[in-house]
Enzyme design. Structure first.
Site, PDB file in Angstrom:
ATOM      1  N   SER A 119      35.905   5.694  27.125  1.00 43.50           N
ATOM      2  CA  SER A 119      35.044   4.519  27.111  1.00 43.50           C
ATOM      3  C   SER A 119      33.758   4.781  26.347  1.00 43.50           C
ATOM      4  CB  SER A 119      34.725   4.087  28.538  1.00 43.50           C
ATOM      5  OG  SER A 119      34.383   5.193  29.313  1.00 43.50           O
ATOM      6  N   HIS A 141      40.691   1.563  23.811  1.00 46.77           N
ATOM      7  CA  HIS A 141      39.899   1.414  25.038  1.00 46.77           C
ATOM      8  C   HIS A 141      40.282   0.140  25.781  1.00 46.77           C
ATOM      9  CE1 HIS A 141      35.611   0.958  26.908  1.00 46.77           C
ATOM     10  NE2 HIS A 141      36.484   1.419  27.786  1.00 46.77           N
ATOM     11  N   GLU A 153      39.547  -2.343  22.832  1.00 49.52           N
ATOM     12  CA  GLU A 153      38.556  -1.975  21.806  1.00 49.52           C
ATOM     13  C   GLU A 153      39.180  -0.833  21.000  1.00 49.52           C
ATOM     14  OE1 GLU A 153      34.927  -0.435  23.588  1.00 49.52           O
ATOM     15  OE2 GLU A 153      33.692  -1.482  22.131  1.00 49.52           O
ATOM     16  N   ASN A 191      30.425  -0.556  26.020  1.00 47.21           N
ATOM     17  CA  ASN A 191      29.507   0.118  26.938  1.00 47.21           C
ATOM     18  C   ASN A 191      28.089   0.235  26.395  1.00 47.21           C
ATOM     19  OD1 ASN A 191      30.968   0.465  29.323  1.00 47.21           O
ATOM     20  ND2 ASN A 191      32.277   1.929  28.255  1.00 47.21           N
TER      21      ASN A 191
HETATM   22  N1  CAA Z   1      45.669  -5.042  38.848  1.00 46.58           N
HETATM   23  C1  CAA Z   1      46.365  -6.145  38.518  1.00 46.58           C
HETATM   24  N2  CAA Z   1      45.938  -7.404  38.752  1.00 46.58           N
HETATM   25  C2  CAA Z   1      44.750  -7.536  39.376  1.00 46.58           C
HETATM   26  C3  CAA Z   1      43.970  -6.447  39.767  1.00 46.58           C
HETATM   27  C4  CAA Z   1      44.476  -5.155  39.481  1.00 46.58           C
HETATM   28  N3  CAA Z   1      43.792  -4.033  39.788  1.00 46.58           N
HETATM   29  N4  CAA Z   1      42.831  -6.903  40.349  1.00 46.58           N
HETATM   30  C5  CAA Z   1      42.900  -8.245  40.344  1.00 46.58           C
HETATM   31  N5  CAA Z   1      44.047  -8.628  39.749  1.00 46.58           N
HETATM   32  C6  CAA Z   1      44.511  -9.992  39.554  1.00 46.58           C
HETATM   33  C7  CAA Z   1      44.867 -10.573  40.895  1.00 46.58           C
HETATM   34  O1  CAA Z   1      46.206 -10.262  41.230  1.00 46.58           O
HETATM   35  C8  CAA Z   1      44.633 -12.045  40.657  1.00 46.58           C
HETATM   36  O2  CAA Z   1      45.740 -12.658  40.086  1.00 46.58           O
HETATM   37  P1  CAA Z   1      46.755 -13.519  40.981  1.00 46.58           P
HETATM   38  O3  CAA Z   1      46.008 -14.037  42.150  1.00 46.58           O
HETATM   39  O4  CAA Z   1      47.220 -14.558  40.044  1.00 46.58           O
HETATM   40  O5  CAA Z   1      47.799 -12.552  41.371  1.00 46.58           O
HETATM   41  C9  CAA Z   1      43.528 -12.086  39.614  1.00 46.58           C
HETATM   42  O6  CAA Z   1      43.446 -10.784  39.030  1.00 46.58           O
HETATM   43  C10 CAA Z   1      42.216 -12.423  40.250  1.00 46.58           C
HETATM   44  O7  CAA Z   1      41.978 -11.488  41.278  1.00 46.58           O
HETATM   45  P2  CAA Z   1      41.340 -11.851  42.676  1.00 46.58           P
HETATM   46  O8  CAA Z   1      41.731 -13.240  43.065  1.00 46.58           O
HETATM   47  O9  CAA Z   1      41.657 -10.741  43.618  1.00 46.58           O
HETATM   48  O10 CAA Z   1      39.783 -11.733  42.483  1.00 46.58           O
HETATM   49  P3  CAA Z   1      38.818 -12.344  41.421  1.00 46.58           P
HETATM   50  O11 CAA Z   1      39.164 -13.736  41.028  1.00 46.58           O
HETATM   51  O12 CAA Z   1      37.493 -12.062  41.965  1.00 46.58           O
HETATM   52  O13 CAA Z   1      39.039 -11.431  40.101  1.00 46.58           O
HETATM   53  C11 CAA Z   1      38.610  -9.570  38.780  1.00 46.58           C
HETATM   54  C12 CAA Z   1      38.998 -10.054  40.155  1.00 46.58           C
HETATM   55  C13 CAA Z   1      39.703  -9.927  37.763  1.00 46.58           C
HETATM   56  C14 CAA Z   1      38.454  -8.067  38.862  1.00 46.58           C
HETATM   57  C15 CAA Z   1      37.272 -10.288  38.364  1.00 46.58           C
HETATM   58  O14 CAA Z   1      36.309 -10.128  39.371  1.00 46.58           O
HETATM   59  C16 CAA Z   1      36.679  -9.763  37.077  1.00 46.58           C
HETATM   60  O15 CAA Z   1      37.095 -10.137  35.998  1.00 46.58           O
HETATM   61  N6  CAA Z   1      35.669  -8.878  37.216  1.00 46.58           N
HETATM   62  C17 CAA Z   1      35.016  -8.259  36.059  1.00 46.58           C
HETATM   63  C18 CAA Z   1      35.855  -7.097  35.590  1.00 46.58           C
HETATM   64  C19 CAA Z   1      35.241  -6.426  34.422  1.00 46.58           C
HETATM   65  O16 CAA Z   1      34.152  -6.707  33.951  1.00 46.58           O
HETATM   66  N7  CAA Z   1      35.955  -5.426  33.924  1.00 46.58           N
HETATM   67  C20 CAA Z   1      35.505  -4.585  32.853  1.00 46.58           C
HETATM   68  C21 CAA Z   1      34.877  -3.372  33.437  1.00 46.58           C
HETATM   69  S1  CAA Z   1      34.262  -2.300  32.193  1.00 46.58           S
HETATM   70  C22 CAA Z   1      35.598  -1.373  31.799  1.00 46.58           C
HETATM   71  O17 CAA Z   1      36.641  -1.426  32.347  1.00 46.58           O
HETATM   72  C23 CAA Z   1      35.420  -0.447  30.672  1.00 46.58           C
HETATM   73  C24 CAA Z   1      34.573   0.696  30.815  1.00 46.58           C
HETATM   74  O18 CAA Z   1      34.589   1.473  29.874  1.00 46.58           O
HETATM   75  C25 CAA Z   1      33.686   0.971  31.946  1.00 46.58           C
END
Ligand code: CAA
Length: 287
Positions: A119, A141, A153, A191
């Site tokens: 990342s 990424h 990415e 990031n």
């Molecule tokens: N694996 C697979 N599917 C997942 C999951 C996982 N770990 N977590 C959530 N989902 C799916 C759920 O199954 C759900 O779909 P369905 O109900 O249709 O089955 C859908 O995503 C929505 O989940 P929830 O209803 O449980 O919860 P939510 O609506 O609050 O969404 C979230 C959860 C998708 C995580 C949302 O909160 C979100 O988009 N958060 C931001 C995530 C983000 O910013 N990620 C980037 C992080 S930075 C990174 O990764 C890179 C780095 O280098 C640090």
């Protein structure tokens, strides 16, 4: 080149998500991890996600069974040597990644792309440990949760060939993702932009601007973030956030604006790493 089988090195959150996404899109995926408990968790996550997809009618039972059959789990990299694409998704530590890259170079065929899900770490520096294969090293990424987030990415190192880049774009699309390029500077784009914002939320908390719940609510309701920055930090892992800030501090001329906030460092030192340890900014044991 057609990618038939991906080896994913590391069965943690990102590795297991990458493997599942590959399998769901018709590509065999073998998860490699020296830790058997980690492999068991990856397998359990895959089973639960596939069952959820069936119950949500996103997938038929036949489709889920077919994806499950494409997944395998091994502790020795040598047992994944028939893969024709590799994605390293181990801990975000340059020395660990360098030693894995040497092992990948020795294990996989001479035309296999050696991608990394880093990342923030320089692709050129990682490739420097295997100069003969530097043209096959690339940053791929993914974002957490991998099955949900659309972005890959794509980061070229200095020696990355145009063939490697073209194959990476093609594979990302085959996995249902949208690849977007970024240059090889610490933190890339994602990031470089995200982590200082998260870090600033820790500063705002430490300065008494607001409590964590209010900081998160303000950013969710006012800026339409799905999660507030402090909740997202827990989700990513506070140790990961700190490590990425340090990679940017060291890689971007030791600019103090990339130093992790004292509050973030303190929580990491206390072992409060976020979701994965049950406590971070928030205490998940108490719900
Ligand atoms: N694996 C697979 N599917 C997942 C999951 C996982 N770990 N977590 C959530 N989902 C799916 C759920 O199954 C759900 O779909 P369905 O109900 O249709 O089955 C859908 O995503 C929505 O989940 P929830 O209803 O449980 O919860 P939510 O609506 O609050 O969404 C979230 C959860 C998708 C995580 C949302 O909160 C979100 O988009 N958060 C931001 C995530 C983000 O910013 N990620 C980037 C992080 S930075 C990174 O990764 C890179 C780095 O280098 C640090």
């Amino acid at each position: 080149m057609t990618v038939k089988k991906i080896a994913v090195i590391g069965g943690g959150t990102m590795g297991s998500g990458i493997a599942l996404t590959a399998a769901v899109h018709g590509i065999d995926a073998v998860v490699v991890d020296i830790n058997e408990d980690q492999l068991a968790r990856a397998k359990d996550y895959h089973a639960k996600q596939l069952a959820r997809s069936v119950s949500k009618e996103r997938m038929t039972q036949v489709g889920a069974d077919s994806a499950a059959a494409k997944l395998s789990y091994v502790t020795a990299m040598a047992d994944a040597a028939d893969a024709n694409w590799v994605v390293e998704a181990a801990t975000e530590n340059i020395d660990i990644k360098k030693s894995i890259f040497v092992q990948m170079y020795e294990t996989f065929g001479k035309s296999v792309v050696l991608a990394t899900n880093t990342s923030s770490i320089s692709i050129t520096e990682l490739a420097s440990v295997i100069p003969d294969a530097a043209d096959r090293v690339i940053g791929m990424h993914f974002f957490n949760p991998v099955p949900v987030m659309k972005l890959v990415e794509v980061i070229k190192g200095e020696e990355t060939s145009s063939e490697t880049t073209a194959s990476t774009l093609k594979l990302s699309e085959k996995m249902g993702k949208i690849p977007v390029p970024a240059n090889d500077r610490a933190g890339f784009v994602s990031n470089r932009v995200l982590m200082p914002m998260i870090n600033e939320a820790f500063h705002a908390w430490a300065d008494g601007v607001a409590e964590p719940e209010d900081i998160d609510s303000i950013m969710k309701l006012g800026c339409a973030f799905p999660m507030g920055p402090l909740r997202l930090a827990d989700y990513i892992g506070l140790d990961v956030c700190k490590d990425i800030m340090m990679v940017m501090y060291n890689g971007l001329d030791e600019n103090p604006k990339y130093l992790p906030s004292a509050k973030l460092v303190k929580l990491v030192d206390q072992g409060y790493l976020g979701d994965k340890s049950g406590r971070g900014v928030y205490n998940y044991d108490k719900g």
